[in-house]
Write a protein that holds these residues in place. Structure first.
Motif, PDB file in Angstrom:
ATOM      1  N   VAL A 108       0.838  -1.200   0.000  1.00 47.85           N
ATOM      2  CA  VAL A 108       0.000   0.000   0.000  1.00 47.85           C
ATOM      3  C   VAL A 108       0.875   1.252   0.000  1.00 47.85           C
ATOM      4  N   VAL A 109       1.930   1.242   0.809  1.00 52.26           N
ATOM      5  CA  VAL A 109       2.845   2.387   0.863  1.00 52.26           C
ATOM      6  C   VAL A 109       3.528   2.583  -0.480  1.00 52.26           C
ATOM      7  N   GLU A 110       4.012   1.488  -1.084  1.00 45.76           N
ATOM      8  CA  GLU A 110       4.712   1.585  -2.363  1.00 45.76           C
ATOM      9  C   GLU A 110       3.782   2.078  -3.479  1.00 45.76           C
ATOM     10  N   CYS A 111       2.493   1.708  -3.400  1.00 45.73           N
ATOM     11  CA  CYS A 111       1.531   2.130  -4.420  1.00 45.73           C
ATOM     12  C   CYS A 111       1.019   3.543  -4.165  1.00 45.73           C
ATOM     13  N   GLY A 112       1.197   4.037  -2.960  1.00 41.98           N
ATOM     14  CA  GLY A 112       0.769   5.391  -2.642  1.00 41.98           C
ATOM     15  C   GLY A 112      -0.652   5.508  -2.131  1.00 41.98           C
ATOM     16  N   GLY A 113      -1.272   4.401  -1.758  1.00 40.61           N
ATOM     17  CA  GLY A 113      -2.620   4.471  -1.218  1.00 40.61           C
ATOM     18  C   GLY A 113      -3.408   3.205  -1.474  1.00 40.61           C
ATOM     19  N   LEU A 114      -4.594   3.136  -0.893  1.00 36.66           N
ATOM     20  CA  LEU A 114      -5.415   1.938  -0.970  1.00 36.66           C
ATOM     21  C   LEU A 114      -5.963   1.702  -2.366  1.00 36.66           C
ATOM     22  N   SER A 115      -6.446   2.762  -3.014  1.00 32.99           N
ATOM     23  CA  SER A 115      -7.031   2.599  -4.350  1.00 32.99           C
ATOM     24  C   SER A 115      -6.006   2.072  -5.343  1.00 32.99           C
ATOM     25  N   ALA A 116      -4.813   2.660  -5.309  1.00 36.15           N
ATOM     26  CA  ALA A 116      -3.760   2.240  -6.235  1.00 36.15           C
ATOM     27  C   ALA A 116      -3.285   0.820  -5.947  1.00 36.15           C
TER      28      ALA A 116
ATOM     29  N   SER B  30      -8.903  12.889   2.580  1.00 35.01           N
ATOM     30  CA  SER B  30      -7.751  13.773   2.392  1.00 35.01           C
ATOM     31  C   SER B  30      -6.542  13.061   1.794  1.00 35.01           C
ATOM     32  N   GLY B  31      -6.641  11.738   1.635  1.00 37.88           N
ATOM     33  CA  GLY B  31      -5.536  10.989   1.036  1.00 37.88           C
ATOM     34  C   GLY B  31      -4.853  10.055   2.014  1.00 37.88           C
ATOM     35  N   PHE B  32      -3.785   9.422   1.547  1.00 37.47           N
ATOM     36  CA  PHE B  32      -3.047   8.428   2.330  1.00 37.47           C
ATOM     37  C   PHE B  32      -1.701   9.006   2.756  1.00 37.47           C
ATOM     38  N   SER B  33      -1.355   8.816   4.021  1.00 38.60           N
ATOM     39  CA  SER B  33      -0.042   9.250   4.510  1.00 38.60           C
ATOM     40  C   SER B  33       0.351   8.405   5.701  1.00 38.60           C
ATOM     41  N   LEU B  34       1.655   8.224   5.873  1.00 40.92           N
ATOM     42  CA  LEU B  34       2.175   7.465   7.004  1.00 40.92           C
ATOM     43  C   LEU B  34       2.321   8.355   8.226  1.00 40.92           C
ATOM     44  N   THR B  35       2.071   7.772   9.389  1.00 39.72           N
ATOM     45  CA  THR B  35       2.396   8.455  10.637  1.00 39.72           C
ATOM     46  C   THR B  35       3.882   8.249  10.918  1.00 39.72           C
ATOM     47  N   ASP B  36       4.393   8.932  11.936  1.00 46.32           N
ATOM     48  CA  ASP B  36       5.794   8.728  12.311  1.00 46.32           C
ATOM     49  C   ASP B  36       6.037   7.277  12.705  1.00 46.32           C
TER      50      ASP B  36
END
Length: 317
Positions: free
Chosen positions: A24-32, A65-71
């Motif tokens: 999911v992180v490598e694709c940049g989000g759930l949809s991708a 608002s989109g996908f982002s990682l927390t610390d």
């Protein structure tokens, strides 16, 4: 705090959830990631929630608002990458004990070698796949400094890079070479200039684009005293800058050929300004290679053995 969290016991389910999280992180989000994972967005979201529950950590923000990682997510991602590499290496070693040619061989290269007649990488892959059809090949393009770091760190099995400044942690097997020439685009002032009216000193007044990574390209540009006005990390970006008509840059002749044939790119002083680069397969000295990686290297060398000219680390002008 849940003291029975994933951190104290890891099973196959946990590893699967970590793989999904990494994808999911490598694709940049759930949809991708739906296409990559071949599962629905709602299912992916549930898997991420399950992983967060098992870890007792919030890993990412996901919503309108989109996908982002927390610390915490950034830290878990790095730990997961190390874990998954270790799991892959463990499986490879166990399969070697069982004398099965299975697993993954990870190869990265820098140059655009698909059009290079001296490169026989595609043929080597063909022969390797015939010998080990169950082995998965991971092939990527990376900057040379990244390739060296990843080979030394074990994230890559083989890196194909220019022979320039050898690392004491790597060993090199020479493969093929390419000829580098200086080019300008159709709208550049030098495009219609006569070679009889030009000399190397006349070139220095024009803006030059070069690689910003440690490479023969960087060294040659410095030796010639070019004024670098743009810097990039790959040759495809150099081609774009040349075609803009605002920059001079070095390209391999095989990469520039299609533009030259279309008369939108031209060599500048080809008899005076040129150099040759040699490429080699870089592997780390310790620990030793897996059986599948060793087989891939052997096939790669065999395909190029007729074209080996020897090792040298500095480009020649």
């Amino acid at each position: 705090m849940n003291h029975k969290s994933l951190a104290t016991r890891i099973g196959d389910t946990d590893i699967r959830l970590l793989r999904i999280f990494k994808s999911v992180v490598e694709c940049g989000g759930l949809s991708a990631a739906e296409v990559e994972l071949n599962i629905g967005k709602s299912t992916i979201s549930k898997h991420l929630s399950d992983l967060e529950l098992r870890l007792d950590l919030k890993l990412c923000n996901r919503g309108p608002s989109g996908f982002s990682l927390t610390d915490d997510g950034e830290k878990v991602l790095r730990a997961a990458e190390e874990l998954l590499i270790s799991v892959s290496q463990f499986r490879t070693e166990v399969n070697e004990i069982k004398e099965q040619l299975v697993g993954t061989v990870r190869v990265a290269l820098f140059d655009q070698c698909a059009s290079n007649p001296e490169s026989h990488l595609a043929r080597a892959i063909h022969n390797f796949n015939e010998a080990a059809p169950a082995v998965q090949i991971e092939l990527s393009l990376e900057p040379p400094n990244v390739i060296e770091t990843m080979v030394i760190g074990g994230q890559l099995d083989i890196g194909i890079i220019a022979l320039h400044r050898p690392s004491s942690s790597l060993q090199y097997s020479p493969l093929y070479g390419e000829n580098m020439y200086l080019y300008c685009g159709k709208n550049h002032p030098l495009f219609d200039a006569s070679e009889t009216d030009l000399g190397p000193a006349d070139i220095n007044q024009f803006s030059y684009a070069g690689l910003n990574v440690n490479s023969p390209n960087l060294i040659v540009g410095q030796q010639l005293g070019f004024r670098r006005a743009a810097k990039v990390q790959n040759e495809q970006a150099l081609a774009i800058l040349i075609l803009s008509g605002r920059y001079l840059a070095f390209l391999p002749d095989h990469l520039a050929q299609k533009f030259v044939e279309r008369q939108i790119m031209k060599r500048i002083l080809p008899n005076q300004i040129r150099y040759r680069t040699r490429f080699a397969a870089a592997t780390r000295k310790q620990p030793g290679m897996s059986r599948v990686a060793k087989l891939f290297l052997d096939v790669l060398i065999q395909e190029h053995v007729q074209n080996v000219e020897g090792i040298f680390t500095e480009a020649s002008i």
